[in-house]
Design a protein around this motif. Structure first.
Motif, PDB file in Angstrom:
ATOM      1  N   LYS A  65      56.661  47.512  89.809  1.00  0.00           N
ATOM      2  CA  LYS A  65      57.857  47.164  89.023  1.00  0.00           C
ATOM      3  C   LYS A  65      58.785  48.382  89.011  1.00  0.00           C
ATOM      4  N   TRP A  66      59.519  48.638  87.908  1.00  0.00           N
ATOM      5  CA  TRP A  66      60.390  49.819  87.850  1.00  0.00           C
ATOM      6  C   TRP A  66      59.528  51.056  87.645  1.00  0.00           C
ATOM      7  N   HIS A  67      59.837  52.096  88.423  1.00  0.00           N
ATOM      8  CA  HIS A  67      59.109  53.357  88.364  1.00  0.00           C
ATOM      9  C   HIS A  67      60.016  54.439  88.954  1.00  0.00           C
ATOM     10  N   PHE A  68      59.474  55.609  89.205  1.00  0.00           N
ATOM     11  CA  PHE A  68      60.233  56.709  89.789  1.00  0.00           C
ATOM     12  C   PHE A  68      59.635  57.112  91.135  1.00  0.00           C
ATOM     13  N   HIS A  69      60.495  57.625  92.010  1.00  0.00           N
ATOM     14  CA  HIS A  69      60.093  58.129  93.320  1.00  0.00           C
ATOM     15  C   HIS A  69      60.456  59.606  93.385  1.00  0.00           C
ATOM     16  N   VAL A  70      59.463  60.460  93.610  1.00  0.00           N
ATOM     17  CA  VAL A  70      59.683  61.901  93.787  1.00  0.00           C
ATOM     18  C   VAL A  70      59.974  62.115  95.268  1.00  0.00           C
ATOM     19  N   THR A  71      61.184  62.561  95.578  1.00  0.00           N
ATOM     20  CA  THR A  71      61.618  62.658  96.970  1.00  0.00           C
ATOM     21  C   THR A  71      61.465  64.071  97.516  1.00  0.00           C
ATOM     22  N   ASP A  72      61.567  64.158  98.828  1.00  0.00           N
ATOM     23  CA  ASP A  72      61.568  65.429  99.553  1.00  0.00           C
ATOM     24  C   ASP A  72      60.312  66.264  99.318  1.00  0.00           C
ATOM     25  N   VAL A  73      59.166  65.604  99.245  1.00  0.00           N
ATOM     26  CA  VAL A  73      57.897  66.322  99.133  1.00  0.00           C
ATOM     27  C   VAL A  73      57.447  66.666 100.548  1.00  0.00           C
ATOM     28  N   GLU A  74      57.346  67.941 100.844  1.00  0.00           N
ATOM     29  CA  GLU A  74      57.016  68.383 102.191  1.00  0.00           C
ATOM     30  C   GLU A  74      55.665  67.817 102.647  1.00  0.00           C
ATOM     31  N   GLY A  75      55.680  67.141 103.793  1.00  0.00           N
ATOM     32  CA  GLY A  75      54.463  66.598 104.377  1.00  0.00           C
ATOM     33  C   GLY A  75      53.927  65.348 103.705  1.00  0.00           C
ATOM     34  N   ARG A  76      54.683  64.794 102.763  1.00  0.00           N
ATOM     35  CA  ARG A  76      54.198  63.626 102.015  1.00  0.00           C
ATOM     36  C   ARG A  76      55.311  62.604 101.863  1.00  0.00           C
ATOM     37  N   ASP A  77      54.933  61.338 101.755  1.00  0.00           N
ATOM     38  CA  ASP A  77      55.869  60.253 101.493  1.00  0.00           C
ATOM     39  C   ASP A  77      55.375  59.458 100.295  1.00  0.00           C
ATOM     40  N   TRP A  78      56.287  58.805  99.640  1.00  0.00           N
ATOM     41  CA  TRP A  78      55.982  57.856  98.573  1.00  0.00           C
ATOM     42  C   TRP A  78      55.151  58.440  97.437  1.00  0.00           C
ATOM     43  N   ILE A  79      55.565  59.585  96.953  1.00  0.00           N
ATOM     44  CA  ILE A  79      54.976  60.129  95.733  1.00  0.00           C
ATOM     45  C   ILE A  79      55.703  59.458  94.579  1.00  0.00           C
ATOM     46  N   LEU A  80      54.984  58.652  93.829  1.00  0.00           N
ATOM     47  CA  LEU A  80      55.578  57.841  92.774  1.00  0.00           C
ATOM     48  C   LEU A  80      55.129  58.309  91.399  1.00  0.00           C
ATOM     49  N   VAL A  81      55.937  57.986  90.419  1.00  0.00           N
ATOM     50  CA  VAL A  81      55.569  58.114  89.011  1.00  0.00           C
ATOM     51  C   VAL A  81      55.441  56.682  88.530  1.00  0.00           C
ATOM     52  N   HIS A  82      54.210  56.266  88.232  1.00  0.00           N
ATOM     53  CA  HIS A  82      53.977  54.868  87.875  1.00  0.00           C
ATOM     54  C   HIS A  82      52.953  54.773  86.753  1.00  0.00           C
ATOM     55  N   SER A  83      52.738  53.576  86.275  1.00  0.00           N
ATOM     56  CA  SER A  83      51.784  53.378  85.183  1.00  0.00           C
ATOM     57  C   SER A  83      50.363  53.317  85.723  1.00  0.00           C
ATOM     58  N   GLY A  84      49.438  53.665  84.877  1.00  0.00           N
ATOM     59  CA  GLY A  84      48.013  53.690  85.182  1.00  0.00           C
ATOM     60  C   GLY A  84      47.341  54.576  84.161  1.00  0.00           C
ATOM     61  N   ASN A  85      46.039  54.547  84.123  1.00  0.00           N
ATOM     62  CA  ASN A  85      45.315  55.305  83.110  1.00  0.00           C
ATOM     63  C   ASN A  85      44.357  56.348  83.664  1.00  0.00           C
ATOM     64  N   TYR A  86      43.822  56.149  84.863  1.00  0.00           N
ATOM     65  CA  TYR A  86      42.706  56.946  85.359  1.00  0.00           C
ATOM     66  C   TYR A  86      43.032  57.637  86.673  1.00  0.00           C
ATOM     67  N   PHE A  87      42.411  58.802  86.910  1.00  0.00           N
ATOM     68  CA  PHE A  87      42.672  59.544  88.148  1.00  0.00           C
ATOM     69  C   PHE A  87      42.282  58.732  89.380  1.00  0.00           C
ATOM     70  N   LYS A  88      41.368  57.787  89.238  1.00  0.00           N
ATOM     71  CA  LYS A  88      40.951  56.962  90.376  1.00  0.00           C
ATOM     72  C   LYS A  88      42.035  55.971  90.805  1.00  0.00           C
TER      73      LYS A  88
END
Length: 138
Positions: A65-88
């Motif tokens: 749904k609506w979330h955030f995208h952290v852009t320009d991460v070197e060597g990585r794509d699609w780093i998101l800020v999204h909902s969830g509870n656990y590191f898994k």
């Protein structure tokens, strides 16, 4: 508006905890709890992203749904800020919540009320903003 994540020293081998602060000038607008993977030199799917300045953008997807995208991460794509509870539930992204608690009794702190907090963040944040990530766990 800009944001700062201060990662905490009491992170574990499985995860990193932190506090995300939103600022308008010198005024603190909101504080959010964060949950990330541990530092494994920015390796895909098993590591948090490096500390530095990033541009963050609001984004929509069917899955998150609506979330955030952290852009320009070197060597990585699609780093998101999204909902969830656990590191898994993450593969390099950032989970947000209202507080820390060991919800599933696995010995690791989780984030609580994640979707609720993400909605509050989406309500106050502009479509794009700078995010500064600081490591305090070294």
């Amino acid at each position: 508006m800009y944001a700062v994540i201060n990662r905490l020293r009491d992170s574990t081998e499985k995860q990193s905890l932190g506090y995300w602060h939103f600022y308008e000038g010198l005024n603190l607008l909101m504080t959010v709890c964060t949950l990330e993977l541990p530092d494994k030199q920015n390796q895909n799917n098993i590591s948090r992203i490096p500390s530095k300045k990033y541009l963050v953008k609001k984004r929509w997807s069917e899955k998150f749904k609506w979330h955030f995208h952290v852009t320009d991460v070197e060597g990585r794509d699609w780093i998101l800020v999204h909902s969830g509870n656990y590191f898994k539930q993450i593969r390099g992204c950032i989970l947000v919540g209202t507080s820390f608690k060991d919800i599933n009794k696995d010995g690791e702190l989780d984030v609580r009320w994640s979707r609720n907090m993400l909605n509050k963040m989406l309500a106050i944040a502009p479509d794009e903003f700078d995010l500064f990530i600081n490591d305090n766990d070294i």
